[in-house]
Design an enzyme around this catalytic site. Structure first.
Site, PDB file in Angstrom:
ATOM      1  CD  GLU A  73      -3.260  -0.982   0.601  1.00  0.00           C
ATOM      2  OE1 GLU A  73      -3.785   0.131   0.717  1.00  0.00           O
ATOM      3  OE2 GLU A  73      -3.796  -1.922  -0.020  1.00  0.00           O
TER       4      GLU A  73
ATOM      5  CG  HIS B  84      -3.085   2.719   4.833  1.00  0.00           C
ATOM      6  ND1 HIS B  84      -3.881   3.531   4.079  1.00  0.00           N
ATOM      7  CD2 HIS B  84      -2.863   1.608   4.088  1.00  0.00           C
ATOM      8  CE1 HIS B  84      -4.146   2.947   2.918  1.00  0.00           C
ATOM      9  NE2 HIS B  84      -3.545   1.773   2.901  1.00  0.00           N
TER      10      HIS B  84
ATOM     11  CB  CYS C  85      -4.301   9.988   3.133  1.00  0.00           C
ATOM     12  SG  CYS C  85      -4.725   9.131   4.614  1.00  0.00           S
TER      13      CYS C  85
HETATM   14  O1  SUG Z   1      -7.818   3.000   0.725  1.00  0.00           O
HETATM   15  N1  SUG Z   1     -10.541   5.234   0.914  1.00  0.00           N
HETATM   16  C1  SUG Z   1      -9.113   5.006   0.931  1.00  0.00           C
HETATM   17  C2  SUG Z   1      -8.436   5.959   1.913  1.00  0.00           C
HETATM   18  C3  SUG Z   1      -6.942   5.893   1.822  1.00  0.00           C
HETATM   19  C4  SUG Z   1      -6.256   6.721   2.858  1.00  0.00           C
HETATM   20  N2  SUG Z   1      -4.848   6.678   2.685  1.00  0.00           N
HETATM   21  C5  SUG Z   1      -3.919   6.599   3.651  1.00  0.00           C
HETATM   22  N3  SUG Z   1      -4.242   6.298   4.885  1.00  0.00           N
HETATM   23  N4  SUG Z   1      -2.705   6.743   3.326  1.00  0.00           N
HETATM   24  C6  SUG Z   1      -8.776   3.560   1.279  1.00  0.00           C
HETATM   25  O2  SUG Z   1      -9.484   2.996   2.111  1.00  0.00           O
HETATM   26  C7  SUG Z   1     -12.812   4.960   0.050  1.00  0.00           C
HETATM   27  C8  SUG Z   1     -13.483   5.079  -1.292  1.00  0.00           C
HETATM   28  C9  SUG Z   1     -14.982   4.976  -1.200  1.00  0.00           C
HETATM   29  O3  SUG Z   1     -15.497   4.381  -0.247  1.00  0.00           O
HETATM   30  O4  SUG Z   1     -15.684   5.510  -2.100  1.00  0.00           O
HETATM   31  C10 SUG Z   1     -11.306   4.723  -0.058  1.00  0.00           C
HETATM   32  O5  SUG Z   1     -10.858   4.067  -0.964  1.00  0.00           O
END
Ligand code: SUG
Length: 442
Positions: free
Chosen positions: A175, A251, A373
């Site tokens: 990731e 994460h 993020c």
């Molecule tokens: O992978 N949300 C992302 C958020 C990522 C955050 N990144 C870090 N922590 N670095 C995920 O869960 C939600 C999309 C939706 O539900 O429409 C989403 O993919």
């Protein structure tokens, strides 16, 4: 010590930003499924954040949005015909699939790749591995476009090595930088690489969360360290606390943030946090002959659930050119009394963090993405900086052009049920075409 610069790359939020509840282990994504999103506001909040960092004197650059909905991904599911035919058929047959290929999740640039600066590695080149993001379908479709974007920005192959994403297997689930922190006395000194994984991808006896499937594997982090030629002396691996994953820490950057010689983390971030921190401090001390400042936040002060709700640890921790350390939190932190008390204490005279600032990234937060993020950190030398295209760096002119571009092209209201709308498809395509001219990227 080398003269280096840390660039923060943020992705522009795309015109299909929406709340489809695609990430089960991400509490905000799950909770806000079906809400109406505001792509225009989301993109403007992202731009304000980039401008804020650029105005502090930091190097700030932009990644373009990925094309969405991604029609080529629908072809893997057997849909055929013109783009319009495919879109119509997918909406009828499987709206969830259409949501997945329409997601603007590439906006969370911390998941785009793992990056190792040239001064840290044996061959003295800057190494980038785009993340395979195999754990969720809506994210795994980012990998090939992300690789293309890196190739169009980091073009000089004598300075930059762009690796293929790790082999697409659950054993090598990766990731990106969201589970990686580079520690060092100053950015210009060879870094100690702190990799955090949720599980092993091979048969093992490591403790596992009860409810959620951890995303990053130990083997993926180890493979990246090998590909990037990071010396073993400068590597440190730790496992996430399964309890934290079950509380919504999908994460490590949801519960820990570091910058240079500072690490801010929650007491429950790691499996046996006290042992991890003791060994990390020892490793750091033996490499640099000075102390790593570890700021631990106790569960009794801020609970795990409050940390996940406010995204305190998903703040950006940065050093300004005049050597100030600033913690940039999401404004959501201001709504929590326990977090407010902590932040006031933090900037007291004893702390190495000089200032706290807050930014409104609410549109992203509703999908579980805070300030950290939204950015990928890339430490470059002067020569490497000079080899990057100028058009992607944030300044007053680019901010103005991109703001106008968003205002012209983005909607203010979008529901997951709108994603099959042909006009939205044409609008998104038109927006990306216009953007190519602004950023001057091929
Ligand atoms: O992978 N949300 C992302 C958020 C990522 C955050 N990144 C870090 N922590 N670095 C995920 O869960 C939600 C999309 C939706 O539900 O429409 C989403 O993919």
């Amino acid at each position: 010590m080398k003269n280096v610069f840390e660039i923060n790359f943020d992705s522009l939020v795309g015109p299909t930003h929406n709340y489809s509840g695609l990430s089960e282990d991400n509490i905000a994504s799950h909770k806000n499924e079906g809400l109406s999103s505001n792509p225009k506001q989301a993109a403007l909040q992202g731009l304000e954040k980039m401008k804020f960092l650029a105005d502090l004197g930091l190097k700030q650059a932009v990644f373009p949005p990925h094309p969405r909905p991604l029609i080529s991904a629908l072809k893997h599911f057997g849909f055929k015909g013109s783009d319009e035919d495919i879109l119509r058929a997918a909406q009828q047959a499987d709206p969830h699939l259409l949501s997945a290929v329409s997601s603007a999740s590439y906006m969370w640039a911390a998941n785009a790749a793992t990056v190792t600066p040239s001064l840290d590695v044996l061959d003295k080149k800057l190494h980038i591995t785009p993340a395979n993001l195999v754990t969720s379908f809506h994210r795994t479709i980012e990998a090939s476009e992300t690789a293309q974007i890196f190739k169009s920005i980091f073009k000089n192959s004598s300075l930059f090595t762009i690796h293929s994403s790790l082999f697409s297997s659950a054993s090598l689930a990766d990731e990106g930088a969201a589970n990686h922190t580079r520690l060092c006395p100053k950015h210009g000194v060879q870094g100690l690489h702190f990799f955090v994984y949720g599980r092993s991808g091979l048969p093992n006896t490591l403790p596992r969360p009860k409810y959620f499937y951890p995303r990053q594997t130990l083997e993926a982090s180890q493979a990246i360290a090998r590909f990037h030629q990071i010396p073993a002396t400068h590597l440190f691996f730790a496992q996430q606390n399964p309890e934290a994953i079950d509380a919504g820490v999908f994460h490590n950057d949801v519960i820990c943030v570091g910058n240079e010689n500072i690490l801010l983390y929650h007491e429950k971030a790691f499996l046996d946090t006290s042992e991890v921190i003791k060994n990390l401090k020892m490793t750091y001390q033996s490499l640099y002959n000075e102390e790593l400042y570890c700021i631990e936040v106790a569960e009794s002060k801020i609970s795990l659930s409050e940390a996940v709700k406010t995204y305190l640890f998903n703040s950006q921790l940065i050093t300004t050119p005049n050597n100030k350390t600033i913690l940039i939190t999401p404004t959501d932190c201001l709504e929590s009394s326990s977090v407010n008390v902590f932040l006031k204490e933090l900037v007291s005279t004893k702390s190495p963090i000089n200032e706290v600032r807050s930014l409104d990234v609410r549109q992203s937060m509703l999908n579980g993405g805070g300030p950290a993020c939204l950015r990928l950190r890339v430490v470059v030398t002067e020569e490497e900086l000079a080899a990057l295209p100028r058009g992607i760096f944030m300044d007053d002119d680019l901010f103005y052009s991109l703001t106008q571009w968003v205002k012209r092209n983005y909607r203010e209201k979008l529901l997951p049920s709108d994603l099959g709308n042909l006009d939205l498809f044409y609008e998104s395509r038109q927006a990306l075409n216009e953007l190519n001219e602004i950023l001057e990227l091929s």
